[in-house]
Design a protein around this motif. Structure first.
Motif, short mmCIF file in Angstrom:
data_model
loop_
_atom_site.label_atom_id
_atom_site.label_comp_id
_atom_site.label_asym_id
_atom_site.label_seq_id
_atom_site.Cartn_x
_atom_site.Cartn_y
_atom_site.Cartn_z
N LEU A 157 19.40 69.72 -56.56
CA LEU A 157 18.38 70.07 -55.58
C LEU A 157 18.85 69.70 -54.18
CD1 LEU A 157 14.99 68.98 -57.16
CD2 LEU A 157 15.62 71.28 -56.44
N GLY A 158 18.87 70.72 -53.32
CA GLY A 158 19.18 70.49 -51.93
C GLY A 158 17.96 70.74 -51.06
N ARG A 159 18.03 70.31 -49.82
CA ARG A 159 16.93 70.53 -48.89
C ARG A 159 17.08 71.90 -48.24
NH1 ARG A 159 13.97 66.25 -48.88
NH2 ARG A 159 14.86 64.21 -49.39
N ALA A 160 16.04 72.72 -48.35
CA ALA A 160 16.10 74.08 -47.83
C ALA A 160 16.28 74.11 -46.33
CB ALA A 160 14.83 74.85 -48.22
N ARG A 234 15.16 78.94 -65.37
CA ARG A 234 15.83 78.95 -64.07
C ARG A 234 15.01 79.71 -63.02
NH1 ARG A 234 21.90 80.35 -65.83
NH2 ARG A 234 20.98 80.71 -67.89
N GLN A 235 14.39 80.79 -63.42
CA GLN A 235 13.49 81.51 -62.50
C GLN A 235 12.39 80.57 -62.02
OE1 GLN A 235 13.36 85.31 -62.27
NE2 GLN A 235 11.43 85.48 -61.17
N THR A 236 11.85 79.80 -62.94
CA THR A 236 10.75 78.89 -62.61
C THR A 236 11.21 77.74 -61.73
OG1 THR A 236 9.78 79.47 -64.76
CG2 THR A 236 8.85 77.57 -63.62
N VAL A 237 12.37 77.17 -62.05
CA VAL A 237 12.91 76.08 -61.23
C VAL A 237 13.11 76.55 -59.80
CG1 VAL A 237 14.96 74.66 -60.83
CG2 VAL A 237 14.01 74.83 -63.13
N ARG A 238 13.65 77.74 -59.62
CA ARG A 238 13.87 78.25 -58.26
C ARG A 238 12.54 78.41 -57.51
NH1 ARG A 238 17.85 81.63 -60.98
NH2 ARG A 238 19.94 81.02 -60.29
N ALA A 239 11.55 78.98 -58.20
CA ALA A 239 10.27 79.23 -57.55
C ALA A 239 9.57 77.94 -57.16
CB ALA A 239 9.38 80.07 -58.46
N VAL A 240 9.54 76.97 -58.07
CA VAL A 240 8.88 75.70 -57.76
C VAL A 240 9.65 74.96 -56.66
CG1 VAL A 240 8.20 73.46 -58.70
CG2 VAL A 240 7.85 75.52 -60.06
N SER A 241 10.96 75.00 -56.72
CA SER A 241 11.77 74.34 -55.70
C SER A 241 11.46 74.90 -54.32
CB SER A 241 13.26 74.50 -56.01
OG SER A 241 13.58 73.93 -57.25
N LEU A 246 12.62 72.97 -51.17
CA LEU A 246 13.89 72.59 -51.79
C LEU A 246 14.64 73.85 -52.23
CD1 LEU A 246 12.48 69.72 -54.01
CD2 LEU A 246 13.58 69.48 -51.77
N ARG A 247 15.90 73.66 -52.53
CA ARG A 247 16.75 74.76 -52.96
C ARG A 247 17.54 74.31 -54.17
NH1 ARG A 247 21.05 77.89 -48.97
NH2 ARG A 247 21.08 79.88 -50.09
N ALA A 248 17.47 75.09 -55.24
CA ALA A 248 18.13 74.71 -56.50
C ALA A 248 19.44 75.45 -56.66
CB ALA A 248 17.21 75.01 -57.68
N SER A 249 20.48 74.72 -57.04
CA SER A 249 21.76 75.32 -57.38
C SER A 249 22.12 74.97 -58.82
CB SER A 249 22.87 74.81 -56.45
OG SER A 249 24.14 75.30 -56.90
#
Length: 467
Positions: A157-160, A234-241, A246-249
């Motif tokens: 998780l990075g900061r958007a 992964r779709q859900t992790v991206r959306a919640v992030s 936040l930004r998920a990689s």
């Protein structure tokens, strides 16, 4: 549970009435459109979407999509094979109604995985979901076997708010530490709530080793459903992030340093409701068939890397002493071996015993990865391949002569080496079929060329936000 049969133009009996009823249920829940998702050869999830009113039409006649995406690279460059990569032609995307779900973190949207067939109604030989479904169905028909599978999900998780090409860890807490969980407690609770609403049964969730890294494991399912669930999670992790700034990689190597993100596969073989990895006369309770299944995976592991570790960034992660499984070795609870044998807790082995295939990351198409690993294991099972001696501790500690004597080899150290092994492995290539196997080679060679001349930092940066 997804169907093990192919879509049919016009719909199978009952499909249209079911789609009509589902569409109106979705509308009543505020859903405006459905994401139709599949994963390409490069491991990128591609989508088309349809309004809820068009769901029945999509189930009957599919939705158009070019076959060119089978030879897209992660940066959207197109490469070619003798069959794929042309701008001509069309396929039809058919949603699997059994896996359709309302997206809890994306109000107004639902999601469904698709199978791809030709306009003439034939299987598309480049469809990875069809490949996995066919592999599972043939094992059941020919050998009476079934499988349970799971894909571990690791992400950083990075900061958007950080510059678009940079990674600024969203947490500063230590690995596996309570501080990291507390710092992102609201984020984690929202993620788990969204997955629960989507009926994804989470087994574990925790802070992982690398900066800003987390891991989530889900219940074991049949392989097609497990691959679907990996894409959905992964779709859900991206959306919640995104909702939390936040930004998920999911990249194997978010930076050139550290352990990177894995996507380990868990797999067990069953017959008539009995787990072949427990209660047998072999090592750690494995049956003879289970031991041979492990032997098959080990034999083909160098070639499998072209599917399970398919990015140049994968080889920044796949290094000894990082729990990445960089050797053709197996062991009981051995986290440095390529295959870890898990027996489970005493009294629950019949349900918990399974294999963990370690050299896998989330650049991999999960349908391709599971299908290829199963095909490799089945080759060992049907030939009664002997399982070599177990390796304990870190295989990197073996002196070279001892490693050779015990059949322990370092896995490919680059995507070029993995593709060479893949080309030479007739079993794995035959399992995928010529069209899909050629696409794997072309895309991997394209990825290698795309980062030629990059140093390790450049390779990590090139793929940081692609997966």
């Amino acid at each position: 549970m997804p169907s093990l049969v192919d879509p049919v133009p016009g719909g199978r009996p009952g499909d249209l009435a079911r789609a009509h009823a589902l569409a109106h249920e979705l509308s009543a829940q505020g859903v405006r459109a459905i994401v139709l998702a599949y994963v390409d050869t490069a491991g990128i999830c591609r989508v088309k979407t349809v309004p809820w009113q068009r769901l029945q039409q999509a189930v009957a006649w599919g939705v158009g999509m070019s076959p060119v995406f089978d030879t897209f690279l992660a940066d959207d460059t197109v490469v070619r094979t003798d069959v794929l990569g042309s701008p001509d032609g069309d396929l039809r995307l058919y949603p699997d109604l059994d896996r359709l779900v309302v997206l809890a973190a994306q109000p107004g949207w639902a999601w469904a995985p698709v199978d791809r067939i030709t306009q003439e109604g034939d299987r598309h030989p480049g469809c990875s979901r069809t490949f996995l479904r066919r592999t599972v169905a043939e094992a059941e028909d020919r050998l009476g076997l079934a499988f349970k599978a799971g894909v571990e999900i690791e992400w950083a998780l990075g900061r958007a708010a950080a510059p678009a090409d940079e990674f600024a860890p969203a947490t500063q807490g230590p690995a596996y530490g309570a501080a990291r969980q507390i710092e992102l407690s609201d984020y984690a609770a929202d993620l788990l709530a969204a997955l629960d609403a989507q009926q994804v049964q989470v087994a574990q969730f925790h802070p992982e080793y690398a900066p800003g890294q987390f891991e989530l494991s889900t219940e074991a399912l049949d392989p097609v459903a497990a691959a679907d669930q990996s894409v959905l999670v992964r779709q859900t992790v991206r959306a919640v992030s995104q909702r939390h700034g936040l930004r998920a990689s999911f990249s194997p190597a978010v930076t050139e340093r550290g352990v990177g993100n894995g996507g380990h596969l868990h797999l067990s073989v069953w017959r008539d409701g009995v787990n072949l990895h427990a209660g047998g006369d072999g090592r750690y309770g494995m049956t003879a068939e289970a031991e041979s299944f492990v032997a098959g995976i080990l034999t083909h592991l160098p070639a499998l890397l072209a599917v399970t570790a398919p990015s140049p960034a994968s080889y920044l992660r796949l290094r000894p002493s990082r729990w990445a499984g960089a050797f053709t070795a197996w062991g009981h609870e051995a986290r440095e071996a390529g295959v870890r044998v898990i027996t489970g807790t005493t009294g629950h082995q019949s349900q918990e015993a399974n294999l963990e295939v370690k050299p896998v990351d989330l650049a991999a198409n999960p349908y391709l990865a599971l299908g290829a690993v199963i095909a490799a294991g089945l080759d060992g099972l049907t030939s009664a391949a002997p399982l070599p001696e177990e390796v304990v501790d870190d295989p990197a500690r073996l002196i070279p002569d001892e490693a050779v004597a015990r059949g322990v080899r370092r896995l490919p150290t680059s995507l070029v080496q993995a593709v060479d092994a893949f080309r030479e492995d007739k079993v794995v290539c035959a399992a995928l079929g010529p069209v899909l196997a050629d696409a794997v080679v072309a895309v991997r060679e394209g990825e290698t060329a795309a980062v030629a001349g990059h140093d390790e930092a450049g390779v990590a940066a090139a793929y940081r936000w692609k997966y």
